[in-house]
Scaffold this motif. Structure first.
Motif, PDB file in Angstrom:
ATOM      1  N   GLU A 242       0.852  -1.179   0.000  1.00  0.00           N
ATOM      2  CA  GLU A 242       0.000   0.000   0.000  1.00  0.00           C
ATOM      3  C   GLU A 242       0.892   1.235   0.000  1.00  0.00           C
ATOM      4  O   GLU A 242       1.765   1.367   0.846  1.00  0.00           O
ATOM      5  CB  GLU A 242      -0.883   0.032   1.245  1.00  0.00           C
ATOM      6  CG  GLU A 242      -1.869  -1.095   1.328  1.00  0.00           C
ATOM      7  CD  GLU A 242      -2.621  -1.108   2.640  1.00  0.00           C
ATOM      8  OE1 GLU A 242      -2.628  -0.075   3.350  1.00  0.00           O
ATOM      9  OE2 GLU A 242      -3.199  -2.152   2.963  1.00  0.00           O
TER      10      GLU A 242
ATOM     11  N   SER B 242       0.546   5.393  -0.063  1.00  0.00           N
ATOM     12  CA  SER B 242      -0.371   6.519   0.002  1.00  0.00           C
ATOM     13  C   SER B 242       0.411   7.814   0.099  1.00  0.00           C
ATOM     14  O   SER B 242       1.517   7.851   0.626  1.00  0.00           O
ATOM     15  CB  SER B 242      -1.327   6.374   1.188  1.00  0.00           C
ATOM     16  OG  SER B 242      -0.641   6.493   2.406  1.00  0.00           O
TER      17      SER B 242
ATOM     18  N   THR C  98      -4.981  -1.471  -7.485  1.00  0.00           N
ATOM     19  CA  THR C  98      -6.080  -0.518  -7.435  1.00  0.00           C
ATOM     20  C   THR C  98      -5.549   0.826  -6.982  1.00  0.00           C
ATOM     21  O   THR C  98      -4.535   0.907  -6.290  1.00  0.00           O
ATOM     22  CB  THR C  98      -7.185  -0.952  -6.449  1.00  0.00           C
ATOM     23  OG1 THR C  98      -6.623  -1.071  -5.151  1.00  0.00           O
ATOM     24  CG2 THR C  98      -7.826  -2.256  -6.859  1.00  0.00           C
ATOM     25  N   SER C  99      -6.239   1.869  -7.377  1.00  0.00           N
ATOM     26  CA  SER C  99      -5.939   3.220  -6.911  1.00  0.00           C
ATOM     27  C   SER C  99      -7.226   3.823  -6.376  1.00  0.00           C
ATOM     28  O   SER C  99      -8.275   3.696  -7.000  1.00  0.00           O
ATOM     29  CB  SER C  99      -5.397   4.085  -8.045  1.00  0.00           C
ATOM     30  OG  SER C  99      -4.136   3.653  -8.439  1.00  0.00           O
ATOM     31  N   THR C 100      -7.117   4.461  -5.233  1.00  0.00           N
ATOM     32  CA  THR C 100      -8.264   5.083  -4.592  1.00  0.00           C
ATOM     33  C   THR C 100      -7.900   6.511  -4.223  1.00  0.00           C
ATOM     34  O   THR C 100      -6.786   6.775  -3.781  1.00  0.00           O
ATOM     35  CB  THR C 100      -8.645   4.315  -3.305  1.00  0.00           C
ATOM     36  OG1 THR C 100      -8.843   2.952  -3.621  1.00  0.00           O
ATOM     37  CG2 THR C 100      -9.890   4.892  -2.672  1.00  0.00           C
ATOM     38  N   ARG C 101      -8.852   7.403  -4.407  1.00  0.00           N
ATOM     39  CA  ARG C 101      -8.645   8.787  -4.011  1.00  0.00           C
ATOM     40  C   ARG C 101      -9.586   9.099  -2.855  1.00  0.00           C
ATOM     41  O   ARG C 101     -10.800   8.912  -2.957  1.00  0.00           O
ATOM     42  CB  ARG C 101      -8.927   9.725  -5.175  1.00  0.00           C
ATOM     43  CG  ARG C 101      -8.717  11.169  -4.828  1.00  0.00           C
ATOM     44  CD  ARG C 101      -8.985  12.056  -6.002  1.00  0.00           C
ATOM     45  NE  ARG C 101      -8.877  13.442  -5.587  1.00  0.00           N
ATOM     46  CZ  ARG C 101      -8.859  14.450  -6.407  1.00  0.00           C
ATOM     47  NH1 ARG C 101      -8.963  14.250  -7.705  1.00  0.00           N
ATOM     48  NH2 ARG C 101      -8.756  15.678  -5.958  1.00  0.00           N
ATOM     49  N   THR C 102      -9.017   9.555  -1.735  1.00  0.00           N
ATOM     50  CA  THR C 102      -9.828   9.991  -0.611  1.00  0.00           C
ATOM     51  C   THR C 102      -9.890  11.516  -0.656  1.00  0.00           C
ATOM     52  O   THR C 102      -9.454  12.125  -1.635  1.00  0.00           O
ATOM     53  CB  THR C 102      -9.230   9.513   0.726  1.00  0.00           C
ATOM     54  OG1 THR C 102      -7.957  10.121   0.903  1.00  0.00           O
ATOM     55  CG2 THR C 102      -9.102   8.001   0.762  1.00  0.00           C
TER      56      THR C 102
ATOM     57  N   HIS D  90      -2.528   3.674  -3.483  1.00  0.00           N
ATOM     58  CA  HIS D  90      -2.308   2.630  -4.487  1.00  0.00           C
ATOM     59  C   HIS D  90      -2.071   1.320  -3.725  1.00  0.00           C
ATOM     60  O   HIS D  90      -1.255   1.276  -2.807  1.00  0.00           O
ATOM     61  CB  HIS D  90      -1.078   2.902  -5.345  1.00  0.00           C
ATOM     62  CG  HIS D  90      -1.096   4.226  -6.034  1.00  0.00           C
ATOM     63  ND1 HIS D  90      -2.149   4.644  -6.828  1.00  0.00           N
ATOM     64  CD2 HIS D  90      -0.181   5.229  -6.064  1.00  0.00           C
ATOM     65  CE1 HIS D  90      -1.868   5.845  -7.317  1.00  0.00           C
ATOM     66  NE2 HIS D  90      -0.681   6.215  -6.859  1.00  0.00           N
TER      67      HIS D  90
END
Length: 84
Positions: A37, A39, A67-71, A77
């Protein structure tokens, strides 16, 4: 940055990280695979997914999922890799 330069974190056995504020990398090794992970905060610092994948591939791991996530204020990632 190399995966082999990671150090153990806290009391959680098998969890490793390397932190370059505001970038944080946490590695969760498992038998036969590893989850990474990465970030980072928005701004001038960045750790694009392509860089994460490049590091993983240079370490000789096979990427099986990412996967990529945007908070609200960070990108995260997550890659899952297997040892060939």
């Amino acid at each position: 940055m190399k995966l082999s330069n990671l150090r153990p974190v806290g009391s959680e056995s098998g969890r490793f990280s390397i932190t370059h504020f505001p970038i944080c990398v946490i590695v969760h090794p498992c038998p036969g695979d590893v989850q990474i992970e990465c970030s980072y905060s928005f701004g001038k610092y960045a750790c694009p997914l392509s860089r994460v994948l490049d590091i993983v591939l240079k370490e000789g791991l096979d990427v099986v999922n990412c996967t990529s996530t945007r908070t609200d204020d960070r990108f995260i990632h997550t890659t899952r890799s297997e040892v060939p």
